[in-house]
Scaffold this motif. Structure first.
Motif, mmCIF file in Angstrom:
data_model
loop_
_atom_site.group_PDB
_atom_site.id
_atom_site.type_symbol
_atom_site.label_atom_id
_atom_site.label_comp_id
_atom_site.label_asym_id
_atom_site.label_seq_id
_atom_site.Cartn_x
_atom_site.Cartn_y
_atom_site.Cartn_z
ATOM 1 N N ALA A 197 0.835 -1.206 0.000
ATOM 2 C CA ALA A 197 0.000 0.000 0.000
ATOM 3 C C ALA A 197 0.870 1.256 0.000
ATOM 4 O O ALA A 197 0.546 2.244 -0.667
ATOM 5 N N ALA A 235 2.211 1.866 -3.396
ATOM 6 C CA ALA A 235 1.160 2.389 -4.279
ATOM 7 C C ALA A 235 0.633 3.751 -3.812
ATOM 8 O O ALA A 235 -0.300 4.287 -4.418
ATOM 9 N N ASP A 275 -1.165 4.415 -1.293
ATOM 10 C CA ASP A 275 -2.569 4.263 -0.907
ATOM 11 C C ASP A 275 -2.667 4.240 0.622
ATOM 12 O O ASP A 275 -2.635 3.173 1.251
ATOM 13 N N GLU A 290 -5.176 5.012 2.607
ATOM 14 C CA GLU A 290 -6.420 4.438 3.135
ATOM 15 C C GLU A 290 -6.324 2.926 3.269
ATOM 16 O O GLU A 290 -6.714 2.360 4.293
ATOM 17 N N LYS A 291 -5.779 2.288 2.245
ATOM 18 C CA LYS A 291 -5.636 0.826 2.305
ATOM 19 C C LYS A 291 -4.618 0.434 3.378
ATOM 20 O O LYS A 291 -4.826 -0.522 4.132
#
Length: 453
Positions: free
Chosen positions: A77, A80, A82, A84-85
């Motif tokens: 994550a 990437a 990300d 939130e993930k």
């Protein structure tokens, strides 16, 4: 072959791995401090700590195995970008670890009768039971600590857990001294005092780590629940899917080394003492490989998140090369110092001779063990855990243990035979793990090239 494209990664690998190595060493020092300080009380007290920890260590390997699922998910994550993930993986991972800690506490309490079945002296068991009850409770803060640690590792921030672990060692030694011997008006608790020292230091460790993480800007966005977040069953399924096979991998490895201890005991006290000396030395150098194995998980997970599989493969091979060179250096050291290291542990000519013979096997052992644990870490970064679990079982129990059992008999090679079985299992594991990683990464590169073309 241009080695520079691999060696240029050594510095980054070391920066990530060094705090992990020191943190792992810190966990070993907790047990060492307990042994040294309780050992002053007598043989029965020392044996009680060893007996109680034999069950704790098995439970610990399972709990840590589950927590290892957090790191590759957070690392992917992070690669990437990300958040939130990554936050979902972090929150659910800590909840999972807390539940595991509670379950392991209950399991250890239920497992107490096993101590009576191991044909141990009654005096030792009587001392081990209350020690085990207190240390079992420490599994709860320790597993919560693992949840936060693996999350921070996934973000390549490996120093906070190291600081927390090393400072917890100081707390452990202080409370051991106060409670084991009854200093400054505190009651003299002896073996139970060592258990209370461990429990207090582990609560301190998790609180300190949480405080340190919350104060750093990089972690700020992970420490709150967003509007769309809630407890998700599918998230726990993802963690379990990665964590359960990893826990089995650790269990298979812990069990084969425990079996080696029992096989050595059949040969006699001197053989078991020699085995313990060689195993202790090999365990210390193994911490280097463990640190680089976690580094492989982090860096491979990052590149997987970025979808850069060519660099993923190059970085992974840089870690494999680095651990091979380091372990080769240790192997040479073991051979050159095989007659000088054992006397630091004991003044018994037969034990020293047996231990020096085992260190020759341990020299080769270093190479296989270091390679297999780092490749296993890289496969974990790819979130490939099922096939590696099967490889661990086959290598250790279908190949390694039968060799140890047969060659480890007194009429065969004795102690050396036991270790040749360990060497065989680890070597097969290293070869098969390498084949698996090579196959998967080539497949990912080809698939990605087709997608882009």
């Amino acid at each position: 072959m241009q080695f520079s494209k691999y060696t240029k990664e050594f510095r980054t690998n070391t920066i990530i791995a060094l705090p992990i190595m020191l943190g792992q060493l810190g966990h070993i020092l907790v047990a060492l401090a307990d042994n040294l300080m309780v050992g002053q009380l007598g043989a029965a007290q020392l044996a009680a700590v060893s007996l109680g920890n034999s069950l704790v260590f098995i439970a610990l390997s399972l709990g840590i195995g589950f927590s290892f699922a957090i790191t590759p998910l957070v690392a992917e994550a992070d690669g990437a970008a990300d958040i939130e993930k990554g936050r979902l993986h972090f929150h659910h991972g800590v909840i999972m670890c807390a539940v595991n800690g509670l379950l392991l506490f209950v399991i250890l309490l239920l497992a107490k009768p096993i101590l009576y079945m191991l044909d141990q002296p009654e005096e030792v068991v009587a001392l081990a039971i209350p020690y085990l009850e207190i240390v079992a409770l420490s599994m709860i803060p320790l597993m919560i600590f693992q949840g936060f640690k693996q999350f921070a590792d996934g973000l390549s921030q490996t120093r906070p857990a190291m600081y927390a672990t090393l400072l917890a060692n100081i707390v452990n030694v202080i409370f051991n001294y106060i409670l084991i011997y009854g200093i400054w008006g505190f009651p003299r608790l002896e073996v139970e005092g060592a258990a209370w020292g461990t429990l207090i230091s582990r609560f301190f460790m998790v609180v300190l780590l949480v405080v340190m993480l919350r104060k750093q800007e990089k972690f700020a966005s992970y420490f709150y629940w967003g509007n769309n977040e809630h407890i998700r069953l599918e998230e726990f399924k993802v963690l379990f899917k990665l964590g359960f096979p990893t826990a089995l991998q650790m269990l298979f490895e812990v069990a084969i080394f425990t079996a080696a201890i029992f096989l050595s005991g059949i040969l006699g006290t001197n053989a078991q003492a020699a085995n313990q000396i060689a195993l202790n030395l090999a365990s210390m150098t193994f911490m280097i490989a463990v640190g680089l194995g976690v580094t492989a998980t982090i860096r491979v997970g990052n590149q997987k998140g970025k979808g850069d599989f060519i660099n993923l493969r190059r970085i992974a091979f840089s870690i494999f090369l680095q651990v091979f060179l380091i372990e080769a250096l240790f192997a040479v050291g073991f051979i050159l110092l095989k007659d000088f290291l054992p006397p630091f542990y004991i003044d018994n000519p037969e034990v020293i001779l047996l231990a020096s013979q085992l260190l020759v096997v341990a020299a080769l052992f270093q190479l296989s063990d270091g390679i297999q644990v780092t490749i296993l870490g890289a496969l974990r970064g790819l979130q490939d855990v099922n096939i590696p679990t099967a490889i661990c079982f086959v290598a250790y129990w279908i190949i390694g243990f039968p060799v140890s059992w047969y060659l480890g008999k007194a009429k065969q090679l004795g102690s050396q035979g036991i270790w040749l079985g360990l060497l065989a299992g680890l070597t097969v594991s290293a070869i098969l793990m390498y084949w698996r990683f090579n196959y998967l990464t080539k497949k990912l590169i080809i698939k990605n090239q087709k997608r882009l073309s």
